[in-house]
Design a protein around this motif. Structure first.
Motif, PDB file in Angstrom:
ATOM      1  N   TRP A   1      41.097  82.027  28.613  1.00  0.00           N
ATOM      2  CA  TRP A   1      40.217  82.070  27.454  1.00  0.00           C
ATOM      3  C   TRP A   1      38.829  81.600  27.879  1.00  0.00           C
ATOM      4  O   TRP A   1      38.675  80.914  28.895  1.00  0.00           O
ATOM      5  CB  TRP A   1      40.720  81.141  26.348  1.00  0.00           C
TER       6      TRP A   1
ATOM      7  N   ASP B   1      36.647  91.703  21.815  1.00  0.00           N
ATOM      8  CA  ASP B   1      38.014  91.276  21.525  1.00  0.00           C
ATOM      9  C   ASP B   1      38.663  90.581  22.720  1.00  0.00           C
ATOM     10  O   ASP B   1      39.549  89.738  22.558  1.00  0.00           O
ATOM     11  CB  ASP B   1      38.864  92.493  21.132  1.00  0.00           C
ATOM     12  N   SER B   2      38.258  90.964  23.925  1.00  0.00           N
ATOM     13  CA  SER B   2      38.856  90.412  25.130  1.00  0.00           C
ATOM     14  C   SER B   2      37.745  90.022  26.102  1.00  0.00           C
ATOM     15  O   SER B   2      36.739  90.722  26.207  1.00  0.00           O
ATOM     16  CB  SER B   2      39.786  91.449  25.778  1.00  0.00           C
ATOM     17  N   PRO B   3      37.929  88.863  26.766  1.00  0.00           N
ATOM     18  CA  PRO B   3      39.049  87.930  26.699  1.00  0.00           C
ATOM     19  C   PRO B   3      39.012  87.089  25.420  1.00  0.00           C
ATOM     20  O   PRO B   3      37.977  87.027  24.757  1.00  0.00           O
ATOM     21  CB  PRO B   3      38.817  87.047  27.933  1.00  0.00           C
TER      22      PRO B   3
ATOM     23  N   GLN C   1      40.292  84.630  17.544  1.00  0.00           N
ATOM     24  CA  GLN C   1      41.055  85.849  17.273  1.00  0.00           C
ATOM     25  C   GLN C   1      42.072  85.646  16.149  1.00  0.00           C
ATOM     26  O   GLN C   1      42.841  86.558  15.837  1.00  0.00           O
ATOM     27  CB  GLN C   1      41.771  86.338  18.551  1.00  0.00           C
TER      28      GLN C   1
END
Length: 532
Positions: free
Chosen positions: A114, A162-164, A191
């Motif tokens: 993260w 959205d990622s990471p 998230q």
């Protein structure tokens, strides 16, 4: 720019290994916006020469961040927020509380699964964080985060992708039966359900995934509350020994960002000056009025690059001093415009001064390289400096709070010093501006103008004292110190003349002294000095 160790972060070995690492990274994984930015950040954190954050290895982290800023400004921002703000805050909170949830978050950040995001600034409060309107209402075993209206939407957190996954350090006002209990931070996975993010306009010079964030009644467990010394008592609400200073305590890690910003921008300035001097020394000049020689032989270019070099040395000394400065002792917290000066006024003002100075240095270097400067890394470094006019504390608000404090306690100087010495003149300017400001009504429209001028004058004084002191230990900085102090006075020559602090003859002598330092500064930083 040939720089002595006193100007550089970390150790020689740390600088060598991180420079080599980023050279290889730039070749194997070129800079790119979007998910590629976080892939590069993950490689740095997982495969770099020294995996640390600013709490576990200050010198190594700052050396890494300096190299990252030169390589890719957006990468610096992501890494600095992660290693200087979120990781240290989580590490401290997990150690204080032993909360298993925080320990799990800590592991995910440490392993770069993260990334951290600072979620504090709100759309309706601009750059001031004293009026946080996001609420955290007490609920069984936790709190309910909510965005009451559009003005309370969080902005500028690097969380649009959205990622990471992103872990936000979210600041909100705790409510108990509708009564405000103070602004606290919460560790919140961004998230989670009920959290809506949308991308903000991406700045091409700083392609970070900045986002607007809205909380729609999001439950946050007690273990995610970064409460410090505060406790929740049923029937009473928050009991906090920090009292009104709670926001300052929660924002203490921001001091790490000021140091990181100073170190990173000083590194960018050194890179720009080095590249520009190299460019100018090899650029032949052809004109109807002058044939032969190089761009660096031109007096105007010499003046500009010598001044940029001297101010780069000053920014580097200030950054190095912050790197080794002890953390401020907890004390009374007071801020009217923004909380940052209440956390550590010296670090905050130093950050503001360095940002202003480096913006001017980079602009000078870009202009002196002509079209080459526009197509160089310099515009990206300029975007980084421009972004940090507001990031990690808005510079104008920092200067306003600094000025208010100076009206209550102005600096003193040894009366035995020569009153016409530039250092003494800079101190006298702070004293007189503080006296004038103290006599103004804060409601007066001219008050803020005087206040910003006073804050900048105080920064000039700190900078001049720092480079002068460094020159006593490192003689090759003597010419830079003289040039910087003389320039800082020369910029306000009319004020010194109208105040009766200098005569026209003394002002002329000051300007002559300034000009005489130019070849000495260039000689100290360039192996083949210009012919004149």
């Amino acid at each position: 720019m040939t720089a002595p160790d006193i100007l550089l972060p970390g150790t020689a070995e740390q600088r060598r290994t991180w420079t080599q690492f980023f050279t290889e990274l730039d070749t194997a994984h070129p800079a790119q916006a979007g998910p590629g930015l976080y892939e590069r950040a993950r490689i740095v954190l997982r495969d770099g020469p020294n995996r640390s954050n600013i709490s576990t290895d200050r010198a190594a982290t700052l050396t890494m961040l300096a190299a990252a800023a030169v390589s890719e400004p957006a990468l610096f921002h992501v890494l600095a927020v992660h290693t200087c703000l979120i990781e240290p805050a989580l590490t401290t909170a997990a150690a204080e509380t032993g909360a298993t949830l925080l320990q799990d978050f800590q592991r995910k950040l440490r392993d770069a699964d993260w990334f951290g995001a600072m979620v504090i600034t709100e759309a309706g409060a601009a750059a001031s964080q004293l009026a946080v309107r996001t609420t955290a209402t007490r609920a069984p075993n936790g709190f309910i985060l909510d965005t009451p209206d559009d003005a309370a939407v969080k902005i500028m957190a690097n969380a649009a992708l959205d990622s990471p996954p992103r872990l936000g350090m979210v600041f909100a006002e705790i409510l108990c039966d509708g009564r405000p209990q103070g602004v606290f931070a919460f560790a919140v996975p961004l998230q989670d359900n009920g959290i809506r993010t949308e991308p903000m306009l991406v700045h091409q010079g700083m392609p970070v995934d900045f986002a607007r964030i809205r909380f729609d009644k999001v439950f946050v467990p007690d273990q995610a509350w970064l409460h410090g010394s505060a406790r929740w008592e049923p029937g009473r609400g928050v009991c906090d020994p920090a009292g009104p200073g709670r926001l300052g305590s929660s924002l203490a890690p921001v001091a790490n960002m000021w140091t990181a910003t100073a170190v990173a921008l000083a590194a960018c300035a050194r890179a720009a000056v080095t590249d520009t001097i190299r460019f100018a020394s090899g650029r032949p000049v052809r004109s109807q009025h002058r044939f032969g020689g190089t761009l660096l032989d031109q007096p105007l270019v010499q003046h500009d690059l010598a001044t940029a070099t001297a101010f780069t040395a000053t920014a580097s000394v200030l950054a190095r001093n912050l790197e080794y400065a002890a953390a401020p002792a907890p004390g009374p917290f007071h801020a009217e415009w923004a909380p940052f000066a209440g956390v550590d006024q010296h670090r905050a003002v130093t950050k503001a001064w360095i940002v202003d100075a480096v913006e001017q240095i980079l602009r000078t270097c870009r202009i002196r390289q002509g079209s080459h400067g526009f197509c160089s890394p310099i515009p990206g470094w300029e975007a980084l400096a421009a972004g940090y006019q507001a990031a990690a504390g808005d510079n104008t608000l920092i200067l306003l709070d600094c000025a208010r404090a100076l009206t209550e306690s102005t600096p003193h100087d040894d009366p035995r010093n020569d009153p016409h010495n530039p250092l003494r003149l800079l101190t006298t300017r702070v004293q007189r501006l503080a006296t004038e400001l103290a006599g103004l009504d804060p409601a007066d429209t001219s008050w803020s103008t005087y206040a910003v001028e006073l804050g900048r004058a105080h920064g000039d004084r700190l900078a001049a004292n720092a480079i002068t002191h460094a020159a006593t230990r490192t003689p090759e900085l003597a010419a830079a110190a003289t040039l910087v102090t003389a320039t800082l006075v020369d910029r306000h020559l009319a004020w010194y003349l109208t105040q009766g602090l200098l005569t026209t003859e003394q002002a002329h002598h000051l300007t002559t002294t300034l000009c005489r330092q130019i070849p000495h500064v260039l000689h100290a930083t360039h192996p083949d000095p210009p012919s004149r």
